[in-house]
Design a protein around this motif. Sequence first.
Motif, mmCIF file in Angstrom:
data_model
loop_
_atom_site.group_PDB
_atom_site.id
_atom_site.type_symbol
_atom_site.label_atom_id
_atom_site.label_comp_id
_atom_site.label_asym_id
_atom_site.label_seq_id
_atom_site.Cartn_x
_atom_site.Cartn_y
_atom_site.Cartn_z
ATOM 1 N N ALA A 98 0.833 -1.196 0.000
ATOM 2 C CA ALA A 98 0.000 0.000 0.000
ATOM 3 C C ALA A 98 0.870 1.249 0.000
ATOM 4 O O ALA A 98 1.991 1.248 0.510
ATOM 5 C CB ALA A 98 -0.917 0.001 1.215
ATOM 6 N N LEU A 99 0.346 2.313 -0.578
ATOM 7 C CA LEU A 99 0.951 3.636 -0.504
ATOM 8 C C LEU A 99 -0.095 4.588 0.056
ATOM 9 O O LEU A 99 -1.288 4.400 -0.146
ATOM 10 C CB LEU A 99 1.403 4.113 -1.884
ATOM 11 N N THR A 100 0.337 5.597 0.745
ATOM 12 C CA THR A 100 -0.595 6.519 1.389
ATOM 13 C C THR A 100 -1.473 7.208 0.351
ATOM 14 O O THR A 100 -0.994 7.707 -0.660
ATOM 15 C CB THR A 100 0.168 7.577 2.195
ATOM 16 N N GLY A 101 -2.781 7.210 0.601
ATOM 17 C CA GLY A 101 -3.669 8.000 -0.239
ATOM 18 C C GLY A 101 -4.746 7.199 -0.939
ATOM 19 O O GLY A 101 -4.756 5.971 -0.939
ATOM 20 N N THR A 102 -5.662 7.938 -1.552
ATOM 21 C CA THR A 102 -6.796 7.352 -2.255
ATOM 22 C C THR A 102 -6.385 6.873 -3.637
ATOM 23 O O THR A 102 -5.297 7.176 -4.133
ATOM 24 C CB THR A 102 -7.908 8.389 -2.426
ATOM 25 N N THR A 103 -7.293 6.124 -4.253
ATOM 26 C CA THR A 103 -7.114 5.830 -5.663
ATOM 27 C C THR A 103 -7.233 7.116 -6.467
ATOM 28 O O THR A 103 -7.762 8.117 -5.982
ATOM 29 C CB THR A 103 -8.147 4.804 -6.152
ATOM 30 N N ASN A 104 -6.737 7.096 -7.682
ATOM 31 C CA ASN A 104 -6.839 8.267 -8.544
ATOM 32 C C ASN A 104 -7.593 7.922 -9.811
ATOM 33 O O ASN A 104 -8.300 6.923 -9.861
ATOM 34 C CB ASN A 104 -5.448 8.829 -8.833
ATOM 35 N N TYR A 105 -7.413 8.718 -10.836
ATOM 36 C CA TYR A 105 -8.170 8.549 -12.070
ATOM 37 C C TYR A 105 -7.243 8.164 -13.223
ATOM 38 O O TYR A 105 -7.566 8.350 -14.388
ATOM 39 C CB TYR A 105 -8.917 9.843 -12.395
ATOM 40 N N VAL A 106 -6.063 7.643 -12.879
ATOM 41 C CA VAL A 106 -5.041 7.336 -13.870
ATOM 42 C C VAL A 106 -5.167 5.873 -14.301
ATOM 43 O O VAL A 106 -5.138 4.970 -13.462
ATOM 44 C CB VAL A 106 -3.626 7.602 -13.314
ATOM 45 N N GLN A 132 9.998 -5.569 -17.366
ATOM 46 C CA GLN A 132 8.669 -4.991 -17.483
ATOM 47 C C GLN A 132 8.209 -4.418 -16.155
ATOM 48 O O GLN A 132 8.553 -4.920 -15.080
ATOM 49 C CB GLN A 132 7.668 -6.044 -17.958
ATOM 50 N N GLN A 133 7.418 -3.352 -16.243
ATOM 51 C CA GLN A 133 6.796 -2.746 -15.070
ATOM 52 C C GLN A 133 5.417 -2.232 -15.455
ATOM 53 O O GLN A 133 5.150 -1.946 -16.621
ATOM 54 C CB GLN A 133 7.622 -1.576 -14.532
ATOM 55 N N ILE A 134 4.559 -2.109 -14.446
ATOM 56 C CA ILE A 134 3.289 -1.414 -14.623
ATOM 57 C C ILE A 134 3.366 -0.117 -13.842
ATOM 58 O O ILE A 134 3.658 -0.114 -12.645
ATOM 59 C CB ILE A 134 2.106 -2.263 -14.133
ATOM 60 N N ILE A 135 3.132 1.002 -14.543
ATOM 61 C CA ILE A 135 3.181 2.321 -13.919
ATOM 62 C C ILE A 135 1.781 2.701 -13.459
ATOM 63 O O ILE A 135 0.813 2.623 -14.229
ATOM 64 C CB ILE A 135 3.714 3.380 -14.891
ATOM 65 N N GLY A 136 1.652 3.119 -12.201
ATOM 66 C CA GLY A 136 0.369 3.527 -11.654
ATOM 67 C C GLY A 136 0.493 4.786 -10.829
ATOM 68 O O GLY A 136 1.589 5.342 -10.665
ATOM 69 N N PHE A 137 -0.639 5.240 -10.258
ATOM 70 C CA PHE A 137 -0.653 6.481 -9.487
ATOM 71 C C PHE A 137 -1.726 6.371 -8.403
ATOM 72 O O PHE A 137 -2.895 6.133 -8.705
ATOM 73 C CB PHE A 137 -0.981 7.657 -10.411
ATOM 74 N N VAL A 138 -1.335 6.499 -7.137
ATOM 75 C CA VAL A 138 -2.290 6.637 -6.041
ATOM 76 C C VAL A 138 -1.771 7.720 -5.103
ATOM 77 O O VAL A 138 -0.569 7.940 -4.988
ATOM 78 C CB VAL A 138 -2.513 5.328 -5.257
ATOM 79 N N GLY A 139 -2.703 8.391 -4.419
ATOM 80 C CA GLY A 139 -2.303 9.469 -3.530
ATOM 81 C C GLY A 139 -1.441 10.471 -4.269
ATOM 82 O O GLY A 139 -1.794 10.944 -5.345
ATOM 83 N N VAL A 140 -0.278 10.792 -3.714
ATOM 84 C CA VAL A 140 0.656 11.689 -4.388
ATOM 85 C C VAL A 140 1.805 10.907 -5.011
ATOM 86 O O VAL A 140 2.824 11.477 -5.379
ATOM 87 C CB VAL A 140 1.214 12.753 -3.413
ATOM 88 N N SER A 141 1.647 9.594 -5.148
ATOM 89 C CA SER A 141 2.749 8.734 -5.582
ATOM 90 C C SER A 141 2.527 8.165 -6.976
ATOM 91 O O SER A 141 1.504 7.533 -7.242
ATOM 92 C CB SER A 141 2.929 7.569 -4.609
ATOM 93 N N ILE A 142 3.500 8.373 -7.854
ATOM 94 C CA ILE A 142 3.589 7.600 -9.080
ATOM 95 C C ILE A 142 4.551 6.450 -8.780
ATOM 96 O O ILE A 142 5.513 6.620 -8.030
ATOM 97 C CB ILE A 142 4.073 8.456 -10.272
ATOM 98 N N PHE A 143 4.282 5.245 -9.314
ATOM 99 C CA PHE A 143 5.059 4.089 -8.882
ATOM 100 C C PHE A 143 5.146 3.045 -9.988
ATOM 101 O O PHE A 143 4.386 3.065 -10.964
ATOM 102 C CB PHE A 143 4.442 3.467 -7.624
ATOM 103 N N GLY A 144 6.095 2.112 -9.816
ATOM 104 C CA GLY A 144 6.270 1.008 -10.744
ATOM 105 C C GLY A 144 6.172 -0.314 -10.016
ATOM 106 O O GLY A 144 6.765 -0.496 -8.943
ATOM 107 N N VAL A 145 5.427 -1.269 -10.602
ATOM 108 C CA VAL A 145 5.174 -2.565 -9.976
ATOM 109 C C VAL A 145 5.608 -3.680 -10.921
ATOM 110 O O VAL A 145 5.400 -3.595 -12.138
ATOM 111 C CB VAL A 145 3.674 -2.702 -9.630
ATOM 112 N N ASN A 146 6.200 -4.732 -10.376
ATOM 113 C CA ASN A 146 6.533 -5.921 -11.151
ATOM 114 C C ASN A 146 5.239 -6.616 -11.568
ATOM 115 O O ASN A 146 4.444 -7.006 -10.701
ATOM 116 C CB ASN A 146 7.380 -6.861 -10.294
#
Length: 421
Positions: free
Chosen positions: A202-210, A221-235
């Motif tokens: 988990a990362l701090t914050g709500t879901t977003n609209y991305v 490979q990575q999946i780029i996402g965005f929640v709260g104030v965080s942009i992030f990469g996931v395996n």
Amino acid sequence: MNLLKTNIIAIIVCCISIQTTDAQDQYGWRGPNRDGVYPDTELLKEWSAEGPELLWETLDAGKGWSSPVIVGDRLFLTGMNEDETKEIFSAYTIEGEKIYSIEYGNPWNKSYPDTRTTPTIVGKKAYVISGMGEVVCIDTKKGDIDWKVDGVTEYGAKPNRFGIAEAPLVHDDKVIFSPGGEQAAMIALNRKNGKLIWKSEALTGTTNYVSPLLIEYKGIQQIIGFVGVSIFGVNPETGEMMWSFEDWGLNSKTRGPGKTATNTPLYKNGQIFYCNGYNLNAYKLQLSDDCKSVSKLWENTDLDTHHGGFVMVDETIYGSNWLSNATGNWVAVDWNSGETQYETTWEGKSKGSIITADGMLYCLDEKRGFVGLVPATPEKFEVKSEFKITKGEGPFWAHPVIHNGILYIRHGNALMAYSIR
């Protein structure tokens, strides 16, 4: 030996065919690569004063801001039912005749409840996410729901003030969703039955609209996402959080880009571009060689796209910026340096959404509904042709789509198809 060689070649060709089919078998948000770039060629460079030829229109799409998805001889679209209590998934012929509509989920029940999710189509299945966070798989041939998962109840999805507006990403056997909240920044569900495959941390914050983006750098490979104030990469195989970034500068301390993050990033050669409205600026990040961290390459203070997306053509980024919720200019930024090439008004128009094909920009003014045709050149913003959408109601927030020489514009319950070839 010749027979053995023939069999080996046949197997290789078969494998290549399967890989090609898999790579091409996903249709959805903002074109083949989620970047607003459409592969159509030999398109018109100017339109008549009345605009391009209207091929057909329908007024039964139901209220919504999602975009149509065209697969073969079918068009798929989400909207709301007549009494606006449910979100619906509709199938049309390529000539605009409705085949069926089914209810699949609940619309957001607070600010701006219109349907948001653009379907992701893989084979004969469609994947959508309702405004209340229900992840749904639909059989597009039968018009039946295969499975449904309540992201709020089961995975603690924490909607932001405008609900959930994500177009799901499908990768291999996984449907990707970004719930935010206390359980996970991102989850992967089995696309055949909806069962959980993995949860990221988990990362701090709500879901977003991305809507998330699949990328690859140095074979990783990575999946780029965005929640709260965080942009992030996931395996994408394990859900491991590879990195996250929150260093948006001074403005993020007062509002935070996560408050209204809406735009899917652009990606090229290990570099990720993202920007957001409300004077939160534009940023380009560089992935490390092991894809476990990012660093900021540059920041641009002119381009802060609200929710209309952005595109890159020949290493120039194009989009509109936020001056207020009702106004904005059109901007070009150099991909490599981050320098602004132009910032200009579209006379009498506002900010809006943007896509590109065949060296031209297609701009949709979100306030008054003008569609503009603009050469994709960093020298100047020159509208070669424009026309006004007169059907439908509400803001012009649905992103345009181009498919086989046809421009699709959605405005509320109205969907129009124009010949641009």
